[in-house]
Design a protein around this motif. Structure first.
Motif, mmCIF file in Angstrom:
data_model
loop_
_atom_site.group_PDB
_atom_site.id
_atom_site.type_symbol
_atom_site.label_atom_id
_atom_site.label_comp_id
_atom_site.label_asym_id
_atom_site.label_seq_id
_atom_site.Cartn_x
_atom_site.Cartn_y
_atom_site.Cartn_z
ATOM 1 N N VAL A 147 0.846 -1.192 0.000
ATOM 2 C CA VAL A 147 0.000 0.000 0.000
ATOM 3 C C VAL A 147 0.883 1.244 0.000
ATOM 4 O O VAL A 147 2.076 1.181 0.312
ATOM 5 N N LYS A 148 0.301 2.378 -0.344
ATOM 6 C CA LYS A 148 1.030 3.638 -0.316
ATOM 7 C C LYS A 148 1.354 4.004 1.133
ATOM 8 O O LYS A 148 0.598 3.665 2.055
ATOM 9 N N PRO A 149 2.475 4.712 1.357
ATOM 10 C CA PRO A 149 2.859 5.062 2.738
ATOM 11 C C PRO A 149 1.756 5.773 3.506
ATOM 12 O O PRO A 149 1.558 5.507 4.692
ATOM 13 N N GLN A 150 1.009 6.660 2.831
ATOM 14 C CA GLN A 150 -0.030 7.412 3.532
ATOM 15 C C GLN A 150 -1.210 6.538 3.953
ATOM 16 O O GLN A 150 -2.027 6.939 4.789
ATOM 17 N N ASN A 151 -1.312 5.337 3.371
ATOM 18 C CA ASN A 151 -2.391 4.415 3.738
ATOM 19 C C ASN A 151 -1.992 3.431 4.837
ATOM 20 O O ASN A 151 -2.824 2.657 5.313
ATOM 21 N N MET A 152 -0.734 3.488 5.237
ATOM 22 C CA MET A 152 -0.251 2.514 6.215
ATOM 23 C C MET A 152 -0.922 2.656 7.582
ATOM 24 O O MET A 152 -1.227 1.637 8.223
ATOM 25 N N PRO A 153 -1.204 3.879 8.081
ATOM 26 C CA PRO A 153 -1.894 3.958 9.379
ATOM 27 C C PRO A 153 -3.224 3.219 9.405
ATOM 28 O O PRO A 153 -3.573 2.590 10.409
ATOM 29 N N ALA A 154 -3.966 3.262 8.302
ATOM 30 C CA ALA A 154 -5.246 2.550 8.247
ATOM 31 C C ALA A 154 -5.019 1.045 8.301
ATOM 32 O O ALA A 154 -5.792 0.305 8.934
ATOM 33 N N VAL A 155 -3.958 0.570 7.641
ATOM 34 C CA VAL A 155 -3.626 -0.857 7.682
ATOM 35 C C VAL A 155 -3.235 -1.254 9.103
ATOM 36 O O VAL A 155 -3.667 -2.300 9.618
ATOM 37 N N PHE A 156 -2.423 -0.419 9.752
ATOM 38 C CA PHE A 156 -2.034 -0.705 11.139
ATOM 39 C C PHE A 156 -3.270 -0.824 12.031
ATOM 40 O O PHE A 156 -3.347 -1.711 12.883
ATOM 41 N N ALA A 157 -4.217 0.082 11.831
ATOM 42 C CA ALA A 157 -5.419 0.080 12.665
ATOM 43 C C ALA A 157 -6.215 -1.205 12.490
ATOM 44 O O ALA A 157 -6.855 -1.693 13.428
ATOM 45 N N GLU A 158 -6.170 -1.779 11.289
ATOM 46 C CA GLU A 158 -6.968 -2.976 11.019
ATOM 47 C C GLU A 158 -6.266 -4.264 11.414
ATOM 48 O O GLU A 158 -6.906 -5.194 11.915
ATOM 49 N N VAL A 159 -4.950 -4.336 11.170
ATOM 50 C CA VAL A 159 -4.270 -5.627 11.361
ATOM 51 C C VAL A 159 -3.236 -5.599 12.481
ATOM 52 O O VAL A 159 -2.600 -6.628 12.753
ATOM 53 N N GLY A 160 -3.036 -4.464 13.125
ATOM 54 C CA GLY A 160 -2.071 -4.404 14.223
ATOM 55 C C GLY A 160 -2.392 -5.418 15.305
ATOM 56 O O GLY A 160 -3.531 -5.499 15.770
ATOM 57 N N GLY A 161 -1.387 -6.212 15.676
ATOM 58 C CA GLY A 161 -1.577 -7.230 16.696
ATOM 59 C C GLY A 161 -2.088 -8.557 16.179
ATOM 60 O O GLY A 161 -2.170 -9.533 16.928
ATOM 61 N N LYS A 162 -2.427 -8.624 14.880
ATOM 62 C CA LYS A 162 -2.987 -9.858 14.321
ATOM 63 C C LYS A 162 -1.939 -10.752 13.652
ATOM 64 O O LYS A 162 -2.223 -11.894 13.313
ATOM 65 N N ALA A 163 -0.723 -10.208 13.427
ATOM 66 C CA ALA A 163 0.338 -11.002 12.801
ATOM 67 C C ALA A 163 1.236 -11.573 13.892
ATOM 68 O O ALA A 163 2.120 -10.881 14.413
ATOM 69 N N GLY A 164 1.009 -12.819 14.250
ATOM 70 C CA GLY A 164 1.802 -13.467 15.289
ATOM 71 C C GLY A 164 3.205 -13.783 14.814
ATOM 72 O O GLY A 164 3.549 -13.594 13.642
ATOM 73 N N PRO A 165 4.048 -14.294 15.700
ATOM 74 C CA PRO A 165 5.449 -14.566 15.364
ATOM 75 C C PRO A 165 5.630 -15.650 14.300
ATOM 76 O O PRO A 165 6.708 -15.781 13.731
ATOM 77 N N GLU A 166 4.566 -16.406 14.032
ATOM 78 C CA GLU A 166 4.670 -17.439 12.991
ATOM 79 C C GLU A 166 4.500 -16.857 11.592
ATOM 80 O O GLU A 166 4.699 -17.569 10.591
ATOM 81 N N LYS A 167 4.160 -15.580 11.491
ATOM 82 C CA LYS A 167 3.926 -14.948 10.192
ATOM 83 C C LYS A 167 5.043 -13.946 9.886
ATOM 84 O O LYS A 167 5.487 -13.201 10.754
ATOM 85 N N LEU A 168 5.461 -13.916 8.615
ATOM 86 C CA LEU A 168 6.465 -12.964 8.145
ATOM 87 C C LEU A 168 5.743 -11.849 7.395
ATOM 88 O O LEU A 168 4.961 -12.114 6.486
ATOM 89 N N VAL A 169 5.999 -10.606 7.793
ATOM 90 C CA VAL A 169 5.382 -9.452 7.143
ATOM 91 C C VAL A 169 6.445 -8.712 6.348
ATOM 92 O O VAL A 169 7.519 -8.382 6.874
ATOM 93 N N VAL A 170 6.150 -8.445 5.080
ATOM 94 C CA VAL A 170 7.086 -7.771 4.178
ATOM 95 C C VAL A 170 6.427 -6.494 3.674
ATOM 96 O O VAL A 170 5.361 -6.542 3.059
ATOM 97 N N SER A 171 7.052 -5.359 3.932
ATOM 98 C CA SER A 171 6.493 -4.074 3.498
ATOM 99 C C SER A 171 7.252 -3.544 2.294
ATOM 100 O O SER A 171 8.493 -3.548 2.274
ATOM 101 N N ILE A 172 6.517 -3.062 1.281
ATOM 102 C CA ILE A 172 7.147 -2.419 0.137
ATOM 103 C C ILE A 172 6.770 -0.930 0.092
ATOM 104 O O ILE A 172 6.923 -0.282 -0.944
ATOM 105 N N ALA A 173 6.306 -0.384 1.214
ATOM 106 C CA ALA A 173 5.910 1.024 1.284
ATOM 107 C C ALA A 173 7.146 1.897 1.472
ATOM 108 O O ALA A 173 7.876 1.746 2.461
ATOM 109 N N ALA A 174 7.390 2.798 0.552
ATOM 110 C CA ALA A 174 8.581 3.653 0.597
ATOM 111 C C ALA A 174 8.566 4.535 1.839
ATOM 112 O O ALA A 174 7.554 5.136 2.187
ATOM 113 N N GLY A 175 9.705 4.592 2.513
ATOM 114 C CA GLY A 175 9.871 5.514 3.621
ATOM 115 C C GLY A 175 9.329 5.050 4.951
ATOM 116 O O GLY A 175 9.581 5.692 5.976
#
Length: 270
Positions: free
Chosen positions: A73-101
């Motif tokens: 997602v675009k960097p400016q949309n990342m706060p909305a993503v955090f609000a929705e999925v924050g805390g839902k990615a446990g240690p068994e999941k790998l998260v890869v961000s391609i958002a610049a900056g």
């Protein structure tokens, strides 16, 4: 072939390019890719490009279904993503961000997770000629790094770097395609000015840039040495090179990389 399911939060152009690359390289079948995007047309086009993929109802569903989650997602949309999925990615999941900056620290804080990787890709990934770099978060393992390198390597070349270098990567290879497009356009304009038909001039310019880049990548020679092989004493090429130096092309390109790097740093602070 990987056994993991790969999820995409955001199904835009870069997400489609990566997913297509993963499938084309035989890393995963389409059925092991799940995606979600609030823009209906983006999700529809993603589904058309990746046969058998699964469209999730929400970003949270992507996180639940996937082992590897790409934040595309675009960097400016990342706060909305955090609000929705924050805390839902446990240690068994790998998260890869391609958002610049968006720094690893911000990702870890927003996601409430530490097994994250930050990637800076570029648009030539769409044709399998991407140039990307990635940095590992605090809980990402060496195996995670190898996996991300394998994934990103399926759409071009990928290099692991320290996070502090990712802004420079953004300024060089992230923004660099735009600089090259301007160069191709200018070369073609020069050809047209000297009498070539527009379509022939554009094809010659683009193919010249492609061929020159391939020679740098495959010959092992420094670009300066390759340049000298083209420029014979008193010839046409040295006359053209003198004109480029007189008008500051080299300095302009260096300044462009520096300006884009500084802007990436500013976005990261934001």
């Amino acid at each position: 072939m990987l056994t993991q399911t790969i999820g995409f939060i955001g199904a835009g152009q870069m997400a489609r390019a990566l997913a297509q690359g993963f499938v084309a390289a035989g890393l995963v079948p389409g059925r092991q890719i799940v995606h979600c995007d609030p823009v209906e047309s983006a999700g529809h086009e993603f589904a058309q490009k990746i046969s058998g993929c699964v469209q999730a109802a929400s970003n949270a569903d992507v996180v639940q279904a996937a082992n590897i989650v790409f934040l595309a997602v675009k960097p400016q949309n990342m706060p909305a993503v955090f609000a929705e999925v924050g805390g839902k990615a446990g240690p068994e999941k790998l998260v890869v961000s391609i958002a610049a900056g968006v720094t690893l620290a911000r990702l870890c804080e927003g996601l409430k997770a530490d097994r994250v990787v930050r990637v800076m890709p570029n648009t030539p990934a769409l044709v399998g000629r991407g140039a990307s770099a990635y940095a590992l978060g605090p809980a990402a393992t060496a195996a995670d790094g190898q996996l991300v390198g394998q994934l990103m390597g399926s759409v071009g070349q990928a290099f692991q770097v320290d996070e502090k270098l990712l802004d420079a990567v953004t300024g060089l290879s992230g923004s660099g395609p735009a600089y090259v497009y301007v160069m191709i356009e200018a070369l073609a304009d020069g050809g047209v000015r000297m009498g070539l038909p527009r379509d022939i001039a554009m094809a010659l310019a683009a193919q010249t840039v492609r061929g020159a880049a391939e020679m740098v990548l495959t010959s092992g020679e420094h670009p300066a040495a390759l340049k000298d092989k083209v420029a014979s004493p008193g010839g046409t090429t040295i006359a053209g090179l003198a004109a480029l130096e007189d008008r500051g092309l080299r300095a302009a390109l260096i300044a462009a990389v520096e300006a884009a790097t500084r802007r990436s740093q500013e976005l990261g602070k934001g």
